[in-house]
Design an enzyme around this catalytic site. Structure first.
Site, PDB file in Angstrom:
ATOM      1  N   GLU A  79       7.998  -1.828  -5.767  1.00 16.37           N
ATOM      2  CA  GLU A  79       9.202  -1.257  -5.876  1.00 16.37           C
ATOM      3  C   GLU A  79       9.487  -0.076  -6.465  1.00 16.37           C
ATOM      4  O   GLU A  79      10.443   0.681  -6.105  1.00 16.37           O
ATOM      5  CB  GLU A  79      10.062  -2.375  -6.910  1.00 16.37           C
ATOM      6  CG  GLU A  79      10.175  -3.828  -6.179  1.00 16.37           C
ATOM      7  CD  GLU A  79       8.951  -4.780  -6.461  1.00 16.37           C
ATOM      8  OE1 GLU A  79       7.939  -4.410  -6.929  1.00 16.37           O
ATOM      9  OE2 GLU A  79       9.221  -5.900  -6.168  1.00 16.37           O
ATOM     10  N   PHE A 141      12.698 -18.449 -14.779  1.00 11.01           N
ATOM     11  CA  PHE A 141      11.511 -17.608 -14.145  1.00 11.01           C
ATOM     12  C   PHE A 141      12.073 -16.413 -13.380  1.00 11.01           C
ATOM     13  O   PHE A 141      13.303 -16.215 -12.636  1.00 11.01           O
ATOM     14  CB  PHE A 141      11.066 -18.680 -12.885  1.00 11.01           C
ATOM     15  CG  PHE A 141       9.854 -17.991 -11.987  1.00 11.01           C
ATOM     16  CD1 PHE A 141       8.760 -17.745 -12.483  1.00 11.01           C
ATOM     17  CD2 PHE A 141      10.171 -17.894 -10.704  1.00 11.01           C
ATOM     18  CE1 PHE A 141       7.697 -17.219 -11.750  1.00 11.01           C
ATOM     19  CE2 PHE A 141       9.293 -17.233  -9.809  1.00 11.01           C
ATOM     20  CZ  PHE A 141       8.101 -17.052 -10.403  1.00 11.01           C
ATOM     21  N   GLN A 142      11.195 -15.474 -13.447  1.00 11.04           N
ATOM     22  CA  GLN A 142      11.425 -14.014 -12.898  1.00 11.04           C
ATOM     23  C   GLN A 142      12.758 -13.283 -13.654  1.00 11.04           C
ATOM     24  O   GLN A 142      13.504 -12.612 -12.723  1.00 11.04           O
ATOM     25  CB  GLN A 142      11.353 -13.841 -11.701  1.00 11.04           C
ATOM     26  CG  GLN A 142      10.030 -14.185 -10.901  1.00 11.04           C
ATOM     27  CD  GLN A 142       9.891 -13.525  -9.642  1.00 11.04           C
ATOM     28  OE1 GLN A 142      10.785 -13.914  -8.643  1.00 11.04           O
ATOM     29  NE2 GLN A 142       8.753 -13.101  -9.221  1.00 11.04           N
ATOM     30  N   LYS A 191      21.911 -14.832  -8.198  1.00  5.70           N
ATOM     31  CA  LYS A 191      21.522 -15.344  -6.828  1.00  5.70           C
ATOM     32  C   LYS A 191      22.696 -16.194  -6.508  1.00  5.70           C
ATOM     33  O   LYS A 191      23.081 -16.036  -5.331  1.00  5.70           O
ATOM     34  CB  LYS A 191      20.428 -16.144  -6.998  1.00  5.70           C
ATOM     35  CG  LYS A 191      19.701 -16.863  -5.592  1.00  5.70           C
ATOM     36  CD  LYS A 191      18.417 -17.565  -5.943  1.00  5.70           C
ATOM     37  CE  LYS A 191      17.862 -18.082  -4.417  1.00  5.70           C
ATOM     38  NZ  LYS A 191      16.801 -18.857  -4.421  1.00  5.70           N
ATOM     39  N   MET A 500      -3.820  19.264 -14.740  1.00  6.09           N
ATOM     40  CA  MET A 500      -2.892  20.034 -15.746  1.00  6.09           C
ATOM     41  C   MET A 500      -3.510  19.349 -17.338  1.00  6.09           C
ATOM     42  O   MET A 500      -3.437  20.408 -18.008  1.00  6.09           O
ATOM     43  CB  MET A 500      -1.549  19.518 -15.479  1.00  6.09           C
ATOM     44  CG  MET A 500      -0.549  20.238 -16.214  1.00  6.09           C
ATOM     45  SD  MET A 500      -0.914  22.394 -16.321  1.00  6.09           S
ATOM     46  CE  MET A 500       0.570  22.527 -15.062  1.00  6.09           C
TER      47      MET A 500
END
Lengths: 590, 166
Positions: A79, A141-142, A191, A500
């Site tokens: 993502e 969940f999630q 959802k 760097m």
């Protein structure tokens, strides 16, 4: 209106997909559609042609709608790649970038990309799935509180709790993201909202009591600015990313030529002013040109346009442009006086302010002649330079060769030495041709952002200047570019170090190279091939031009592994906290 | 220096955390914050007392103004406004001290709103000076608990924070 009962647990096939319908009561009329479908309609009304996303449980109803929607969905492999791709798309095109991720880990994986867009004022709309509204707050969940998490890194965010609010919220999100000082807006979409039905109508206007991006420009302030510009003997324009965001490059060019002022840009302002122009001083700040920094320090009028006096630009703040009066033109009133004292603020869109300003100015003739001569002398005395070699590839040489081969490419960078060399040694003539993570300094930004830029501008050559460290942070998107025929070139300046950090360790930490060595970590040619991309390696300076031309001619994504001098450092360099005219530079022998 | 800000916000969930989050993220110090609905039920008003010089005040004001849910931000100068805070003080009081405490309460025009065998609860409304003074006076009796609402403030005369000014 009819109540329909759908039988319990029936499996059936549509277009080869298995559906399971559960017993549920739905109120359906011809006029209602699901929240998921409504979202697709909203995106269409916003003229979204591409979404970068990754599905998941909470997004199943939405992905089902996307299955046959006429919006291009690019399936990333992480993502974070979706967020950076949406950001790169936005920077290259000027349009709003859209990314999509599921609830919980999907949403939290967007966070770095959202923070990156926020720091650089990039219009992105991030849509996240969320657990159904009855479960919110239950540690389902999630589940993650993504609106809470992104509160300080979004311009605004929403949790949709009623499907009837969805069209208004999407309309507001795009409006907020793209107007005023742009920035990311997140929409959290539970959802059950995606399956709830609504009577869809996309609003035509936005009514937000607390947000009015149209600013009435203070004409008196602009008049005063004009008169200060006419009187200045040593003026300098300091242009930032705001010039590019507001599409003000042509007005900037006119302003510079009218008042005969040299122009230096920030990292994000690169491309706002043609670097081949005699008035161009390139970039200022920590790794800016000596002449840009000297000119700022000796100027009597600093004209800041769409820039925010970042610490990498100003160095020691009290010593920055100490002799100059400061005019600050910015759309965000909160930037005025945040870091430096400002003598004359002008609040407004840079393009409108500059147009007004130009109407008050008349051609300025000779007043800054001696000033420009002095600057030209600095340019001759202190050019950007490095020690060329016949045996080992210098990273700066790679950048120069890429410029020679493809001067009108869109250059995207990772973060670190590769970014600074790309800023210094390519010559940028047009806005939106240099895309880089400025404020947040996100390693791993460049490759997915290049992917987004290429999707937005398919006819342009897009080259990601990478380091071997940065590239490994998001290299999984190789699968995405190959699968979707996104032909980007990744030029890895492979020095086997986190260069760097290694440079700072060399200069400020007694050469104690603590955990910055990456040598022999990966064979980038084989990595490219494993994904079905093309891998090219160049180990000698003589191989550089042919590697570049081979990559540019390819019909697939290409990685070029340039094995470069591991000891090369980025100069000039102003140590952190020093004044910007206290510059480190090694001796270069002819 | 202390400043009182009147902030009108959309009366929506999450707005308070946006405002308080902004203060903590930008390193501004809130001395007190009071919030409640206004004459318009869709709008809440926050009274925020913040410490800082003029530069800090300008930053606080303009950063607050950028929040989408913030409708307006007004600095309320103490010379042209009234401010009040309500404080409840539970103070130890037995037969020997009760009458003295009641005298103090009278003098300050405060109220006793609960009497127990060992304690009194006193309600005081006033500006910072008055509240501080009664707190000092009651200290020697033993303050067991103290709660304050935070300062609320309003401009004198016809001037209002929602744009009205005659």
């Amino acid at each position: 209106m009819t109540d329909t009962w759908v039988p319990d647990h029936i499996l059936y096939l549509v277009k080869g997909r298995v559906f399971q319908l559960k017993r549920r009561k739905r109120t359906v009329t011809d006029a209602t559609i699901s929240g998921a479908k409504a979202l697709i309609e909203c995106l269409r009304d916003e003229r979204v042609d591409t979404i970068f996303g990754y599905p998941g449980g909470a997004l199943l109803p939405l992905y089902d709608e996307l299955y046959d929607a006429d919006i291009r969905h690019i399936l990333v492999r992480h993502e974070q790649g979706a967020a950076h791709a949406a950001d790169g798309y936005a920077r290259a095109t000027g349009k709003v970038g859209v990314c999509l991720a599921t609830s919980g880990p999907g949403a939290t994986n967007l966070v770095t990309g959202i923070a990156n867009a926020y720091m650089d004022s990039i219009p992105v709309v991030a849509i996240t799935g969320q657990v159904p509204t009855p479960l919110i707050g239950n540690d389902a969940f999630q589940e993650a509180d993504i609106t809470g998490i992104t509160l300080p890194i979004t311009k605004h965010n929403y949790l949709i709790k009623d499907v009837n609010d969805l069209p208004r919220i999407v309309k507001e999100a795009f409006f907020i993201a793209s107007t005023g000082r742009p920035g990311p807006v997140l929409i959290d979409l539970p959802k059950d909202i995606t399956t709830d039905e609504l009577e869809f109508k996309y609003p035509e206007t936005v009514h937000l009591r607390g947000y009015h991006p149209d600013i009435n420009i203070d004409k008196d302030a602009v008049r005063r600015a004009a008169s200060m510009m006419m009187q200045a003997e040593r003026p300098i324009i300091y242009a930032g990313g705001g010039v590019i965001i507001s599409n003000t490059s042509s007005e900037l060019l006119k302003l510079a030529e009218t008042i005969n002022a040299p122009v230096t840009t920030t990292l994000l302002g690169i491309g706002a002013f043609p670097q081949s122009h005699p008035l161009s001083l390139g970039m200022l700040g920590m790794h800016g040109t000596r002449y840009a920094n000297y000119a700022v320090q000796e100027s009597d009028l600093l004209i800041a346009i769409g820039a925010r006096f970042d610490d990498r630009v100003t160095g020691k703040i009290d010593a920055f442009a100490a002799q100059a009066k400061v005019i600050h033109i910015d759309i965000d009133p909160a930037e005025i006086g945040k870091n430096v004292r400002v003598d004359l603020p002008v609040i407004g869109d840079a393009r409108e302010v500059l147009r007004l300003l130009l109407s008050y100015l008349r051609e300025k003739q000779s007043k800054s002649g001696a000033w420009l001569e002095k600057i030209d002398a600095w340019k001759k005395e202190y050019p950007l330079q490095y020690q060329q070699s016949d045996t080992v590839i210098k990273p700066q040489y790679v950048i120069q060769e890429i410029h020679r081969a493809c001067p009108d490419a869109i250059i995207v960078t990772e973060v670190g030495q590769n970014q600074m060399w790309a800023a210094q040694y390519f010559q940028y003539e047009q806005p939106r041709t240099f895309i880089t993570s400025g404020g947040l300094g996100t390693m791993g930004y460049g490759f997915p952002a290049a992917m987004g830029a290429k999707v937005g501008c398919p006819d342009r050559t897009v080259i990601d200047i990478a380091g071997d460290g940065s590239f490994q942070m998001t290299s999984q998107e190789l699968a995405t570019v190959v699968k979707n025929d996104i032909c980007v070139v990744v030029a890895i300046l492979n020095n086997g170090y986190l260069g760097m950090v290694r440079q700072w360790q060399e200069l400020f930490f007694d050469r104690r190279y603590s955990h910055t060595e990456l040598t022999q970590s990966v064979d980038f040619v084989k990595l490219a091939e494993a994904y079905g991309a093309i891998g090219i390696r160049a180990e000698k300076p003589s191989e550089v031009p042919s590697a570049i031309s081979e990559a540019l001619a390819a019909d697939r994504a290409v990685i070029i592994d340039f094995v470069v001098d591991p000891t090369e450092n980025v100069f000039p360099m102003v140590p952190a906290g020093a004044a910007i005219n206290e510059i480190l530079e090694p001796e270069v022998t002819a | 220096m202390r400043h009182t800000l009147a902030v009108l916000v959309d009366n929506k969930p999450g707005v308070l955390s946006r405002v308080s989050g902004l203060f903590s993220r930008r390193g501004f110090n809130i001395e007190s914050l009071a919030v409640g609905m206004t004459e318009d039920p869709e709008i809440s008003r926050m009274t925020i007392v913040v410490r800082g010089d003029d530069r800090v005040l300008a930053q606080v004001t303009s950063q607050l103004g950028k929040l989408i849910d913030v409708i307006s931000v007004c600095d309320i100068p103490s010379s042209e406004s009234v401010d009040r805070e309500l404080v409840l003080i539970k103070v130890s009081a037995d037969a020997t001290t009760r009458s003295e405490i009641m005298q103090i309460v009278d003098i300050f025009r405060a109220k006793i709103i609960d009497v127990g065998t060992e304690t009194l609860i006193i309600e005081v409304t006033g500006d910072r000076g008055k509240v501080g003074a009664i707190e000092r006076m009651l200290k020697r009796f033993g303050i067991r608990e103290l709660v304050r609402t935070g300062m609320v403030a309003m401009n004198r005369n016809t001037k209002t924070v929602n744009g009205g000014d005659a």
